[in-house]
Design a protein around this motif. Structure first.
Motif, mmCIF file in Angstrom:
data_model
loop_
_atom_site.group_PDB
_atom_site.id
_atom_site.type_symbol
_atom_site.label_atom_id
_atom_site.label_comp_id
_atom_site.label_asym_id
_atom_site.label_seq_id
_atom_site.Cartn_x
_atom_site.Cartn_y
_atom_site.Cartn_z
ATOM 1 N N ALA A 190 -2.561 7.377 23.457
ATOM 2 C CA ALA A 190 -1.792 8.567 23.839
ATOM 3 C C ALA A 190 -1.907 8.819 25.343
ATOM 4 O O ALA A 190 -0.904 9.099 26.013
ATOM 5 N N LEU A 194 1.126 8.463 28.970
ATOM 6 C CA LEU A 194 1.478 9.647 29.754
ATOM 7 C C LEU A 194 1.227 9.393 31.238
ATOM 8 O O LEU A 194 0.349 8.607 31.604
ATOM 9 N N PRO A 197 -2.342 11.898 32.917
ATOM 10 C CA PRO A 197 -2.660 12.849 31.850
ATOM 11 C C PRO A 197 -4.025 13.508 32.010
ATOM 12 O O PRO A 197 -4.967 12.902 32.520
ATOM 13 N N ASP A 201 -3.785 16.965 27.592
ATOM 14 C CA ASP A 201 -2.506 16.303 27.316
ATOM 15 C C ASP A 201 -2.650 15.280 26.198
ATOM 16 O O ASP A 201 -1.780 15.159 25.329
ATOM 17 N N GLY A 202 -3.761 14.522 26.226
ATOM 18 C CA GLY A 202 -3.992 13.519 25.196
ATOM 19 C C GLY A 202 -4.152 14.145 23.821
ATOM 20 O O GLY A 202 -3.640 13.626 22.824
ATOM 21 N N ARG A 204 -2.926 17.075 22.870
ATOM 22 C CA ARG A 204 -1.618 17.613 22.481
ATOM 23 C C ARG A 204 -0.694 16.520 21.957
ATOM 24 O O ARG A 204 0.108 16.755 21.053
ATOM 25 N N ALA A 205 -0.793 15.318 22.512
ATOM 26 C CA ALA A 205 0.060 14.224 22.071
ATOM 27 C C ALA A 205 -0.245 13.809 20.637
ATOM 28 O O ALA A 205 0.612 13.259 19.948
#
Length: 242
Positions: A190, A194, A197, A201-202, A204-205
């Motif tokens: 993940a 991105l 990131p 962010d990871g 959320r992915a």
């Protein structure tokens, strides 16, 4: 794909020690080397990871990495330590996590912050839980904890054992992120998909695929030592003795 399997139990921790730590600059030029109770934050984390049953630590360095490497080289440790240099340390912290991914060869790992003081049981609990379908995050449901800065902590909204949302600005939440994760290949995949990131962010992915879960650590002590007030609090409560 960075990895496709998660063989065996977690025996390796990634310890992020790459950030600039400007808010603690008046106490120590390198935040991981800031002392609490006469011992650096980095050393506290390494010894606690050892007490929790980990056998290897990948220390990711960045800002003033020379000082961190010298600190590691100057002492004997009860656990194997490998330095991983992140030359892009000025980018979000997901880049530091990715820097350590190759050394894992597809195995799961504990992901920890170098400026957090935690009870070893938190590390142990995440180690034993494993990464699950993607990652598991340690959470604390004590929303009135005097060890937590409510304006700086990452907030988590849960649904059962799943993470439904997380972020610093959320108005609806039911737990705090303690900054300790069990992560597997899906997390690194993940991040690699991105641009620049963050770890958030990871996470959320992975939420839409139900690959981000929690491990309840309510009742266990932890503190994020990232500014002078938090440092003073850690010294006052003798967090070094945990």
């Amino acid at each position: 794909m960075i990895g496709s399997t998660m063989p065996g139990a977690i025996d390796t921790a990634i310890l992020l020690a790459a950030g600039e730590g400007s808010r603690l600059r008046s106490h120590q030029i390198s935040k991981p080397l800031c002392p609490v109770g006469g011992t650096s934050l980095l050393a506290h984390a390494i010894h606690r990871l050892h007490r929790a049953g980990l056998s290897r630590v990948l220390v990711v360095t960045g800002y003033r990495g020379d000082l961190v490497e010298r600190h590691v080289a100057s002492a004997s440790w009860p656990i194997e330590i490998r330095i991983v240099a992140n030359t892009d340390w000025h980018l979000p912290n997901g880049i530091s996590a990715l820097a350590a991914a190759e050394a894992l060869a597809g195995a799961p790992a504990l992901l920890a912050m170098g400026d957090h003081l935690v009870e070893p049981e938190i590390y142990r609990r995440l180690r034993d839980a494993g990464a699950g379908p993607g990652l598991r995050l340690g959470t604390d449901r004590r929303l009135d904890s005097d060890l937590v800065d409510p304006l700086d902590v990452t907030r988590v909204l849960t649904e059962g054992n799943r993470i439904a949302a997380l972020g610093k600005e959320m108005e609806r939440y039911d737990a705090y992120d303690v900054g300790i994760f069990a992560v597997g290949p899906a997390f690194f995949d993940a991040l690699s998909g991105l641009a620049a990131p963050s770890i958030t962010d990871g996470v959320r992915a992975l939420i839409p695929g139900d690959k981000a879960e929690i491990v309840d650590c309510t009742g266990l002590r932890w503190i994020d030592v990232d500014d002078p007030p938090a440092l003073a609090k850690a010294e006052a409560i003798d967090a070094a003795s945990w």
